[in-house]
Design a protein around this motif. Structure first.
Motif, mmCIF file in Angstrom:
data_model
loop_
_atom_site.group_PDB
_atom_site.id
_atom_site.type_symbol
_atom_site.label_atom_id
_atom_site.label_comp_id
_atom_site.label_asym_id
_atom_site.label_seq_id
_atom_site.Cartn_x
_atom_site.Cartn_y
_atom_site.Cartn_z
ATOM 1 N N ALA A 75 24.733 74.350 78.504
ATOM 2 C CA ALA A 75 25.177 75.772 78.502
ATOM 3 C C ALA A 75 26.604 75.762 79.314
ATOM 4 C CB ALA A 75 24.284 76.346 79.559
ATOM 5 N N LEU A 76 26.989 74.763 80.247
ATOM 6 C CA LEU A 76 28.418 74.893 80.782
ATOM 7 C C LEU A 76 29.418 74.229 79.925
ATOM 8 C CD1 LEU A 76 27.429 73.088 84.501
ATOM 9 C CD2 LEU A 76 28.078 75.760 83.796
ATOM 10 N N THR A 77 28.816 73.288 79.186
ATOM 11 C CA THR A 77 29.663 72.388 78.187
ATOM 12 C C THR A 77 30.034 73.419 77.125
ATOM 13 O OG1 THR A 77 28.554 70.303 78.888
ATOM 14 C CG2 THR A 77 30.079 70.237 76.790
ATOM 15 N N LEU A 78 29.190 74.112 76.603
ATOM 16 C CA LEU A 78 29.523 74.674 75.403
ATOM 17 C C LEU A 78 30.294 76.108 75.843
ATOM 18 C CD1 LEU A 78 25.954 74.860 73.387
ATOM 19 C CD2 LEU A 78 28.203 73.748 72.691
ATOM 20 N N LYS A 79 30.043 76.476 77.034
ATOM 21 C CA LYS A 79 30.908 77.479 77.595
ATOM 22 C C LYS A 79 32.760 77.165 77.387
ATOM 23 C CE LYS A 79 30.804 79.571 81.802
ATOM 24 N NZ LYS A 79 30.040 80.091 82.958
ATOM 25 N N SER A 80 32.641 75.883 78.173
ATOM 26 C CA SER A 80 33.971 75.419 78.294
ATOM 27 C C SER A 80 34.548 75.110 76.865
ATOM 28 C CB SER A 80 33.758 73.954 79.323
ATOM 29 O OG SER A 80 35.048 73.326 78.924
ATOM 30 N N LEU A 81 33.645 74.490 76.138
ATOM 31 C CA LEU A 81 34.484 74.239 74.753
ATOM 32 C C LEU A 81 34.839 75.516 74.060
ATOM 33 C CD1 LEU A 81 32.009 71.513 73.197
ATOM 34 C CD2 LEU A 81 34.264 71.098 74.104
ATOM 35 N N LYS A 82 34.057 76.501 74.048
ATOM 36 C CA LYS A 82 34.173 77.928 73.652
ATOM 37 C C LYS A 82 35.775 78.241 74.300
ATOM 38 C CE LYS A 82 33.159 82.806 73.625
ATOM 39 N NZ LYS A 82 33.821 83.341 74.892
ATOM 40 N N LYS A 83 36.008 78.237 75.424
ATOM 41 C CA LYS A 83 37.280 78.553 76.094
ATOM 42 C C LYS A 83 38.399 77.591 75.428
ATOM 43 C CE LYS A 83 38.207 79.338 80.723
ATOM 44 N NZ LYS A 83 38.134 79.091 82.062
#
Ligand code: FMN
Length: 214
Positions: A75-83
């Motif tokens: 969840a943290l990784t996908l949020k970061s990649l989205k940003k």
């Protein structure tokens, strides 16, 4: 000193062609059995890293093993990649144009994750274990990772290196805190590990080596 072993020819040697074939046969694995990886196997993979050389014998490589926490980290990784993806798309230049497809993919991965967190996992491919390698020296971390990959394969496991994860972790405090990355270290690799669901029956062709003999 209990680490130190006496030389024994049978146990300590490997035929060059066997080694080369082993290296040639290694492939990226992105399909995994729904089966956990034994802790002893992870320890053996890290043992291969521990004995890898480091510059000035710094022995500066650290490992975070993630099994229980994969969903949270995902969840943290996908949020970061989205940003990162949004920023890239808003600031495209001729130099960054080649990465546009990644930015678009990361946004899509995030949308799909929100719809169904367990479907079509293009980040960790539903693997049961991650080993994240951090180090003061990127070279030390990368050398250790390469030996870890060989050991992973020798143990009958499969792996791939997640560059997406490494990108997401860069300067991301939430991810670095989650991993417990120590002061002065950076995330070098993320090994995604599990029992392979596929078996390759041949090696792959590669470009000729770019060599200069002087
Ligand atoms: C530094 C590095 C980062 C990579 N990042 C990813 C990744 O984020 N996702 C992925 O699916 N594969 C990733 N890969 C796997 C490569 O795509 C793969 O090694 C390459 O296509 C060659 O295929 P092979 O390993 O089967 O020979 C990465 C490999 C390396 C070495």
């Amino acid at each position: 000193m209990e680490d130190v072993k006496e030389y024994n020819k049978e146990e300590f040697s490997i035929q060059p062609d066997s080694l080369l074939n082993f290296i040639k046969f290694r492939r990226t694995i992105r399909q995994f059995e729904n089966k956990p990886v034994e802790k002893e196997k992870i320890s053996k993979i890290i043992e291969a890293a521990r004995f890898t050389q480091t510059g000035s014998n710094m022995q500066d490589v650290s490992y975070t093993v993630v099994t229980e926490g994969i969903q949270e980290l995902k969840a943290l990784t996908l949020k970061s990649l989205k940003k990162i993806g949004e920023y890239m798309l808003a600031n495209l230049t001729p130099q960054t144009m080649a990465y546009k497809r990644y930015a678009e993919l990361w946004l899509k991965m995030y949308e799909e994750y929100l719809e169904n967190p367990n479907f079509n996992d293009k980040l960790f491919f539903n693997a049961p274990a991650l080993v994240i390698v951090t180090a003061n020296s990127v070279v030390d971390g990368a050398l250790a990772s390469s030996n870890m990959e060989l050991m992973t394969n020798a143990l009958g496991l499969g792996t791939f290196f997640s560059g997406f994860f490494v990108r997401a972790a860069q300067d991301n405090k939430e991810i670095l805190d989650f991993l417990g990355v120590k002061e002065g270290k950076q995330v070098v690799t993320c090994m995604v590990i599990g029992y392979p669901k596929v078996k390759y029956m041949r090696t792959v062709p590669r470009k000729d080596a770019d060599i200069a003999w002087k």
